[in-house]
Enzyme design. Structure first.
Site, PDB file in Angstrom:
ATOM      1  N   THR A   1       0.926  -1.239   0.160  1.00  0.00           N
ATOM      2  CA  THR A   1       0.048   0.010  -0.091  1.00  0.00           C
ATOM      3  C   THR A   1       0.775   1.259  -0.174  1.00  0.00           C
ATOM      4  OG1 THR A   1      -1.467   1.136   1.258  1.00  0.00           O
ATOM      5  CG2 THR A   1      -0.291  -0.138   2.420  1.00  0.00           C
ATOM      6  N   ASP A   2       0.191   2.487  -0.505  1.00  0.00           N
ATOM      7  CA  ASP A   2       0.912   3.599  -0.322  1.00  0.00           C
ATOM      8  C   ASP A   2       0.986   4.056   1.140  1.00  0.00           C
ATOM      9  OD1 ASP A   2      -1.649   4.271  -0.141  1.00  0.00           O
ATOM     10  OD2 ASP A   2      -1.609   5.663  -1.719  1.00  0.00           O
ATOM     11  N   GLU A   3       0.382   3.615   2.001  1.00  0.00           N
ATOM     12  CA  GLU A   3       0.111   4.200   3.278  1.00  0.00           C
ATOM     13  C   GLU A   3       1.604   4.074   3.993  1.00  0.00           C
ATOM     14  OE1 GLU A   3      -3.234   3.372   5.677  1.00  0.00           O
ATOM     15  OE2 GLU A   3      -4.555   3.702   4.008  1.00  0.00           O
TER      16      GLU A   3
ATOM     17  N   TYR B   1      -2.043  -0.432  11.058  1.00  0.00           N
ATOM     18  CA  TYR B   1      -2.050  -1.079   9.775  1.00  0.00           C
ATOM     19  C   TYR B   1      -0.974  -0.822   8.903  1.00  0.00           C
ATOM     20  CZ  TYR B   1      -3.215  -1.487   4.797  1.00  0.00           C
ATOM     21  OH  TYR B   1      -3.402  -1.739   3.443  1.00  0.00           O
TER      22      TYR B   1
ATOM     23  N   LYS C   1       2.258  -3.195   7.470  1.00  0.00           N
ATOM     24  CA  LYS C   1       2.425  -3.267   6.076  1.00  0.00           C
ATOM     25  C   LYS C   1       3.814  -3.089   5.722  1.00  0.00           C
ATOM     26  CE  LYS C   1      -0.094  -4.615   3.076  1.00  0.00           C
ATOM     27  NZ  LYS C   1      -0.532  -5.761   2.642  1.00  0.00           N
TER      28      LYS C   1
HETATM   29  P1  NAD Z   1      -9.822  -7.080   2.123  1.00  0.00           P
HETATM   30  O1  NAD Z   1      -9.584  -6.791   3.697  1.00  0.00           O
HETATM   31  O2  NAD Z   1     -11.001  -7.013   1.608  1.00  0.00           O
HETATM   32  O3  NAD Z   1      -9.511  -8.609   2.011  1.00  0.00           O
HETATM   33  C1  NAD Z   1      -8.525  -9.548   2.829  1.00  0.00           C
HETATM   34  C2  NAD Z   1      -8.632 -10.816   2.642  1.00  0.00           C
HETATM   35  O4  NAD Z   1      -7.544 -11.438   3.368  1.00  0.00           O
HETATM   36  C3  NAD Z   1     -10.010 -11.601   3.154  1.00  0.00           C
HETATM   37  O5  NAD Z   1     -10.486 -12.193   2.261  1.00  0.00           O
HETATM   38  C4  NAD Z   1      -9.498 -12.128   4.497  1.00  0.00           C
HETATM   39  O6  NAD Z   1     -10.458 -13.473   4.801  1.00  0.00           O
HETATM   40  C5  NAD Z   1      -8.017 -12.687   3.893  1.00  0.00           C
HETATM   41  N1  NAD Z   1      -7.282 -12.936   5.231  1.00  0.00           N
HETATM   42  C6  NAD Z   1      -7.218 -12.052   6.307  1.00  0.00           C
HETATM   43  N2  NAD Z   1      -6.212 -12.831   7.146  1.00  0.00           N
HETATM   44  C7  NAD Z   1      -5.991 -13.933   6.738  1.00  0.00           C
HETATM   45  C8  NAD Z   1      -5.184 -15.002   7.035  1.00  0.00           C
HETATM   46  N3  NAD Z   1      -4.337 -15.109   8.237  1.00  0.00           N
HETATM   47  N4  NAD Z   1      -4.765 -16.117   6.334  1.00  0.00           N
HETATM   48  C9  NAD Z   1      -5.632 -16.230   4.952  1.00  0.00           C
HETATM   49  N5  NAD Z   1      -6.398 -15.176   4.599  1.00  0.00           N
HETATM   50  C10 NAD Z   1      -6.518 -14.018   5.488  1.00  0.00           C
HETATM   51  O7  NAD Z   1      -8.588  -6.309   1.641  1.00  0.00           O
HETATM   52  P2  NAD Z   1      -8.094  -5.777   0.191  1.00  0.00           P
HETATM   53  O8  NAD Z   1      -8.790  -4.361   0.491  1.00  0.00           O
HETATM   54  O9  NAD Z   1      -8.915  -6.793  -0.740  1.00  0.00           O
HETATM   55  O10 NAD Z   1      -6.655  -5.679   0.309  1.00  0.00           O
HETATM   56  C11 NAD Z   1      -5.832  -6.859  -0.237  1.00  0.00           C
HETATM   57  C12 NAD Z   1      -4.405  -6.380  -0.408  1.00  0.00           C
HETATM   58  O11 NAD Z   1      -4.126  -5.094  -0.945  1.00  0.00           O
HETATM   59  C13 NAD Z   1      -3.950  -6.145   1.181  1.00  0.00           C
HETATM   60  O12 NAD Z   1      -2.669  -6.541   1.331  1.00  0.00           O
HETATM   61  C14 NAD Z   1      -3.955  -4.569   1.194  1.00  0.00           C
HETATM   62  O13 NAD Z   1      -3.013  -4.037   2.299  1.00  0.00           O
HETATM   63  C15 NAD Z   1      -3.499  -4.214  -0.159  1.00  0.00           C
HETATM   64  N6  NAD Z   1      -4.291  -2.866  -0.467  1.00  0.00           N
HETATM   65  C16 NAD Z   1      -5.336  -2.558  -0.290  1.00  0.00           C
HETATM   66  C17 NAD Z   1      -5.753  -1.331  -0.789  1.00  0.00           C
HETATM   67  C18 NAD Z   1      -7.249  -1.084  -0.916  1.00  0.00           C
HETATM   68  O14 NAD Z   1      -7.740   0.146  -1.322  1.00  0.00           O
HETATM   69  N7  NAD Z   1      -7.987  -1.721  -0.303  1.00  0.00           N
HETATM   70  C19 NAD Z   1      -4.934  -0.459  -1.421  1.00  0.00           C
HETATM   71  C20 NAD Z   1      -3.524  -0.742  -1.494  1.00  0.00           C
HETATM   72  C21 NAD Z   1      -2.968  -1.922  -1.088  1.00  0.00           C
HETATM   73  O1  DAU Z   2      -4.183   3.956   0.584  1.00  0.00           O
HETATM   74  C1  DAU Z   2      -4.211   2.694   0.488  1.00  0.00           C
HETATM   75  C2  DAU Z   2      -5.198   2.252   1.556  1.00  0.00           C
HETATM   76  O2  DAU Z   2      -6.572   2.516   1.092  1.00  0.00           O
HETATM   77  C3  DAU Z   2      -5.172   0.815   1.672  1.00  0.00           C
HETATM   78  O3  DAU Z   2      -3.759   0.346   2.157  1.00  0.00           O
HETATM   79  C4  DAU Z   2      -5.953   0.208   3.009  1.00  0.00           C
HETATM   80  O4  DAU Z   2      -6.178  -1.304   2.958  1.00  0.00           O
HETATM   81  C5  DAU Z   2      -7.647   0.717   2.613  1.00  0.00           C
HETATM   82  O5  DAU Z   2      -8.519   0.390   3.465  1.00  0.00           O
HETATM   83  C6  DAU Z   2      -7.602   2.377   2.202  1.00  0.00           C
HETATM   84  O6  DAU Z   2      -7.132   2.731   3.492  1.00  0.00           O
HETATM   85  P1  DAU Z   2      -8.010   4.330   3.862  1.00  0.00           P
HETATM   86  O7  DAU Z   2      -8.026   4.720   5.254  1.00  0.00           O
HETATM   87  O8  DAU Z   2      -7.546   5.449   2.951  1.00  0.00           O
HETATM   88  O9  DAU Z   2      -9.630   4.084   3.416  1.00  0.00           O
HETATM   89  P2  DAU Z   2     -11.111   4.222   3.973  1.00  0.00           P
HETATM   90  O10 DAU Z   2     -12.069   3.638   2.959  1.00  0.00           O
HETATM   91  O11 DAU Z   2     -11.083   3.391   5.331  1.00  0.00           O
HETATM   92  O12 DAU Z   2     -11.123   5.705   4.003  1.00  0.00           O
HETATM   93  C7  DAU Z   2     -10.828   6.549   3.057  1.00  0.00           C
HETATM   94  C8  DAU Z   2     -10.858   7.934   3.630  1.00  0.00           C
HETATM   95  O13 DAU Z   2     -12.286   8.209   3.989  1.00  0.00           O
HETATM   96  C9  DAU Z   2      -9.988   8.205   4.910  1.00  0.00           C
HETATM   97  O14 DAU Z   2      -9.288   9.610   4.884  1.00  0.00           O
HETATM   98  C10 DAU Z   2     -10.898   8.298   6.061  1.00  0.00           C
HETATM   99  C11 DAU Z   2     -12.150   8.920   5.495  1.00  0.00           C
HETATM  100  N1  DAU Z   2     -13.453   8.112   6.106  1.00  0.00           N
HETATM  101  C12 DAU Z   2     -13.556   6.968   6.077  1.00  0.00           C
HETATM  102  C13 DAU Z   2     -14.745   6.207   6.502  1.00  0.00           C
HETATM  103  C14 DAU Z   2     -14.598   4.788   6.612  1.00  0.00           C
HETATM  104  C15 DAU Z   2     -14.597   8.895   6.453  1.00  0.00           C
HETATM  105  O15 DAU Z   2     -14.480  10.196   6.461  1.00  0.00           O
HETATM  106  N2  DAU Z   2     -15.496   8.502   6.712  1.00  0.00           N
HETATM  107  C16 DAU Z   2     -15.774   7.114   7.028  1.00  0.00           C
HETATM  108  O16 DAU Z   2     -16.897   6.536   7.646  1.00  0.00           O
END
Ligand code: NAD
Ligand code: DAU
Length: 356
Positions: free
Chosen positions: A133-135, A159, A163
């Protein structure tokens, strides 16, 4: 040829498995623990398809991972499995350290043993791709340039710290043991099958239910949005052409303040599913901010564009319209996800957030 995907019942992993089988036809072994975020409904269209083998299990289970590698002899592991929600990491960081750090360590050790046993072309071709992730790079000021692959790591939440730790392990396993790894650091994804605890699907679900749209703080935090299938195509490109040991930043060049995202969703819902009570804008509610809330993320994606020829196919305008339409068309998927566990989470996360 087969690949192993971890976390393939989650949001991005699920989209990746569907996209991978549709575009390459190559079999996938999908290892997922089915936590609250894992949902087999997402993979329903693959029922009975011999190219998809689902295994319910934990990436921390070394014996299980070893046996999957020995049985299926994959040419690659694509590692998505993680605890992924920043707010949940604030309420309970332990599971983030376990899955994201210990789980990645376990996979790396199993992959290393498996790869050491390969020979010739199979050994040369094997890849471990780590999805990050970019975080991990921390928070940007308003005039800072977007994150490049050489940015320092400054993770701010439990988180992102977990990562960041996993990224460092992946890097070290390449540097020390020669394991053929690639890593991608991606910005915020959105699209179908997104669990409604994250900003975009939560806002759509709450608006349709007539519930408040909770904006943390002043709503001016900036995220850089990427449509999920563009992330899938980036990972496919890295697997095909990426250089071993390299990191690729993936983003959509779509920096937007949160409040603008919410207003865009409201405008689309007002058009596609108008409410008898007037615009959904009436539901906007400013609430207490997230502790340690990162102000701005932005990705410089020029390396993957220049070196591997990848570009996102969707603009934010096309992607968000598709997303809102998908949620309107797939209310049964959303309703299945809104289980008792989901309701407990909503009570926990939003109870302490007074409207401000
Ligand atoms: P998500 O939370 O939707 O899904 C995570 C999945 O991993 C789930 O299906 C869960 O059951 C599985 N899991 C959790 N713990 C586990 C374990 N111990 N063993 C096996 N499976 C397990 O997550 P996502 O949003 O699909 O993110 C996927 C990946 O991409 C993550 O590594 C996250 O850090 C990265 N990522 C997400 C975003 C985003 O915007 N969602 C952006 C950048 C990177
Ligand atoms: O940047 C990549 C990341 O993006 C991933 O690595 C994470 O897995 C993914 O969850 C996401 O993280 P964020 O914290 O950016 O996503 P989230 O959707 O939780 O929140 C997006 C923005 O919106 C953040 O600034 C918080 C804000 N927010 C979120 C929720 C859930 C609100 O203002 N209200 C809310 O109820």
């Amino acid at each position: 040829m087969t690949i192993i995907v971890t976390g393939g019942a989650g949001f991005i992993g699920g989209n990746f498995v569907l996209d991978w089988i549709a575009t390459t036809g190559e079999p996938v072994v999908n290892l997922d623990k089915l936590t609250y975020a894992g949902n087999l409904e997402t993979l329903k269209s693959l029922e009975g398809d011999s190219r998809h083998t689902f295994v319910e299990g934990d990436i921390c289970d070394r014996a299980l991972v070893d046996s999957l590698l020995a049985t299926h002899r994959p040419r690659a592991i694509v590692h998505f499995a993680a605890e992924s929600h920043v707010d949940r990491s604030i309420h309970g960081p332990g599971e983030f350290v376990r899955t994201n750090v210990e789980g990645t360590f376990t996979l790396l050790e199993a992959a290393r043993a498996y790869w050491n046993g390969l020979e010739g072309q199979a050994k040369a071709d094997f890849r471990f791709h780590h999805v990050s992730t970019d975080e991990v790079y921390g928070s940007l000021g308003p005039n800072d340039p977007p994150f490049t692959e050489t940015n320092t790591y400054e993770p701010n939440s439990p988180y992102s710290a977990s990562k960041a730790a996993s990224d460092h392990l992946v890097r070290a396993w390449h540097h020390t043991y020669g394991l053929p790894v690639t890593t991608s650091n991606c910005s915020n994804n959105y699209g179908p099958y997104h669990f409604p605890e994250k900003l975009i699907p939560l806002m759509i679900a709450n608006a349709l239910a007539g519930k408040p749209l909770p904006i943390y703080g002043d709503g001016q935090q900036i995220r850089d949005w990427l449509y999920v299938t563009d992330h899938c195509s980036a990972i496919r490109t890295i697997l095909a052409k990426g250089k071993v040991g390299e990191v690729y930043n993936v983003g959509g060049w779509n920096e937007k303040p949160n409040i603008d995202i919410v207003k865009t969703i409201i405008a689309l819902l007002d058009e596609l599913k108008p409410s008898a009570e007037g615009s959904y804008a009436r539901l906007i509610t400013y609430v207490t901010d997230r502790p340690g809330h990162d102000r701005r993320y932005a990705i410089d994606a020029r390396k993957i564009e220049r070196e591997l020829g990848w570009k996102p196919a969707e603009t934010f305008e096309t992607g968000i319209r598709k997303t809102v339409q998908w949620y309107l068309d797939n209310q049964d998927w959303v309703q299945n996800v809104l289980s008792g566990a989901y309701r407990d989470w909503v009570a926990k996360n939003y109870a302490g957030r007074e409207a401000v």
